[in-house]
Design a protein around this motif. Structure first.
Motif, PDB file in Angstrom:
ATOM      1  N   ILE A  69      56.813 -27.340 -23.124  1.00 14.73           N
ATOM      2  CA  ILE A  69      56.903 -26.342 -24.193  1.00 14.73           C
ATOM      3  C   ILE A  69      55.722 -26.531 -25.115  1.00 14.73           C
ATOM      4  O   ILE A  69      55.504 -27.609 -25.662  1.00 14.73           O
ATOM      5  CB  ILE A  69      58.210 -26.482 -24.986  1.00 14.73           C
ATOM      6  N   THR A  70      54.994 -25.476 -25.249  1.00 15.26           N
ATOM      7  CA  THR A  70      53.910 -25.503 -26.214  1.00 15.26           C
ATOM      8  C   THR A  70      54.096 -24.318 -27.130  1.00 15.26           C
ATOM      9  O   THR A  70      54.423 -23.218 -26.702  1.00 15.26           O
ATOM     10  CB  THR A  70      52.532 -25.416 -25.532  1.00 15.26           C
ATOM     11  N   VAL A  71      53.935 -24.578 -28.391  1.00 11.41           N
ATOM     12  CA  VAL A  71      54.064 -23.530 -29.385  1.00 11.41           C
ATOM     13  C   VAL A  71      52.664 -23.153 -29.791  1.00 11.41           C
ATOM     14  O   VAL A  71      51.890 -24.009 -30.222  1.00 11.41           O
ATOM     15  CB  VAL A  71      54.873 -24.017 -30.600  1.00 11.41           C
ATOM     16  N   PRO A  72      52.310 -21.886 -29.622  1.00  9.95           N
ATOM     17  CA  PRO A  72      50.969 -21.492 -30.032  1.00  9.95           C
ATOM     18  C   PRO A  72      50.760 -21.816 -31.517  1.00  9.95           C
ATOM     19  O   PRO A  72      51.701 -21.783 -32.311  1.00  9.95           O
ATOM     20  CB  PRO A  72      50.935 -19.980 -29.799  1.00  9.95           C
ATOM     21  N   THR A  73      49.537 -22.120 -31.864  1.00  9.61           N
ATOM     22  CA  THR A  73      49.208 -22.543 -33.208  1.00  9.61           C
ATOM     23  C   THR A  73      49.601 -21.509 -34.243  1.00  9.61           C
ATOM     24  O   THR A  73      50.159 -21.847 -35.287  1.00  9.61           O
ATOM     25  CB  THR A  73      47.702 -22.825 -33.318  1.00  9.61           C
ATOM     26  N   ASP A  74      49.387 -20.246 -33.993  1.00  9.89           N
ATOM     27  CA  ASP A  74      49.735 -19.215 -34.966  1.00  9.89           C
ATOM     28  C   ASP A  74      51.244 -19.127 -35.177  1.00  9.89           C
ATOM     29  O   ASP A  74      51.705 -18.804 -36.254  1.00  9.89           O
ATOM     30  CB  ASP A  74      49.147 -17.864 -34.564  1.00  9.89           C
ATOM     31  N   ASN A  75      52.046 -19.437 -34.154  1.00 10.55           N
ATOM     32  CA  ASN A  75      53.497 -19.454 -34.309  1.00 10.55           C
ATOM     33  C   ASN A  75      53.956 -20.631 -35.181  1.00 10.55           C
ATOM     34  O   ASN A  75      54.929 -20.524 -35.913  1.00 10.55           O
ATOM     35  CB  ASN A  75      54.190 -19.526 -32.952  1.00 10.55           C
ATOM     36  N   LYS A  76      53.265 -21.744 -35.096  1.00 10.92           N
ATOM     37  CA  LYS A  76      53.612 -22.888 -35.935  1.00 10.92           C
ATOM     38  C   LYS A  76      53.446 -22.529 -37.407  1.00 10.92           C
ATOM     39  O   LYS A  76      54.282 -22.859 -38.235  1.00 10.92           O
ATOM     40  CB  LYS A  76      52.731 -24.078 -35.600  1.00 10.92           C
TER      41      LYS A  76
ATOM     42  N   GLU B 223      53.546 -19.546 -38.605  1.00 11.18           N
ATOM     43  CA  GLU B 223      54.582 -18.558 -38.919  1.00 11.18           C
ATOM     44  C   GLU B 223      55.919 -19.249 -39.171  1.00 11.18           C
ATOM     45  O   GLU B 223      56.639 -18.914 -40.114  1.00 11.18           O
ATOM     46  CB  GLU B 223      54.707 -17.547 -37.778  1.00 11.18           C
ATOM     47  N   LEU B 224      56.242 -20.244 -38.319  1.00 10.09           N
ATOM     48  CA  LEU B 224      57.483 -20.995 -38.515  1.00 10.09           C
ATOM     49  C   LEU B 224      57.469 -21.734 -39.858  1.00 10.09           C
ATOM     50  O   LEU B 224      58.457 -21.749 -40.577  1.00 10.09           O
ATOM     51  CB  LEU B 224      57.692 -21.999 -37.376  1.00 10.09           C
ATOM     52  N   LYS B 225      56.360 -22.341 -40.166  1.00  7.80           N
ATOM     53  CA  LYS B 225      56.249 -23.068 -41.432  1.00  7.80           C
ATOM     54  C   LYS B 225      56.388 -22.109 -42.607  1.00  7.80           C
ATOM     55  O   LYS B 225      57.072 -22.406 -43.600  1.00  7.80           O
ATOM     56  CB  LYS B 225      54.896 -23.801 -41.483  1.00  7.80           C
TER      57      LYS B 225
END
Length: 163
Positions: free
Chosen positions: A29-36, A38-40
């Motif tokens: 599982i890798t979370v794209p950097t832009d999603n991280k 967004e999550l933050k």
């Protein structure tokens, strides 16, 4: 490098060295950097909303407490006013010589008849106006509701100062 990038490189190396099967890369599982980010951002917004709701609840609680204190203060104020009125009433009673069980209009005890308290209301006797004295005495006795069997004692005490 980021943790997930390092992890990805390590997994690729282990697959290249045939230490791990290639399916590991597909399941990693890798979370794209832009999603991280967004999550933050969403986490921060959620925390902000939680803080705002907590502040609103605190403000409402403080408002309720303030209202309760105000109601308690008003209740205590009404109680103090009532006590002051009762105190004034008791003082007036003392001034008029009225006690419990008395008729406040005339200050006479309505319980057991006490001649010494009533004799002061008997008019002064004058020998030249005997008829007027008795008429006045009878009217007064009826108005003050003196027991008829005590009338003679009141008259006698008025003359002699004794019962």
């Amino acid at each position: 490098m980021r943790k997930d990038e390092i992890k990805r490189y390590v997994l690729e190396y282990l697959v290249d060295e045939s230490i791990l099967p290639s399916t590991v890369l597909e399941t990693a599982i890798t979370v794209p950097t832009d999603n991280k980010f967004e999550l933050k951002r969403l986490e921060m917004e959620m925390n902000k909303e939680i803080r705002l709701k907590e502040m609103e609840r605190e403000r409402e609680r403080e408002e309720r407490e303030r209202e309760e204190r105000e109601m308690q203060r008003e209740k205590e104020e009404r109680e103090m006013q009532r006590e002051a009125r009762e105190h004034e009433f008791r003082l007036k009673q003392l001034e008029l010589g009225v006690t419990k069980g008395s008729d406040p209009k005339i200050g006479l005890d309505t319980g057991e008849f006490d001649v010494s308290k009533h004799v002061k209301f008997v008019p002064k006797f004058q020998e030249d106006n005997v008829e007027e004295f008795f008429n006045h005495f009878e009217k007064l006795g009826e108005q003050l509701k003196w027991p008829r069997d005590k009338w003679s004692i009141l008259i006698q005490r008025n003359f002699t100062g004794k019962a």
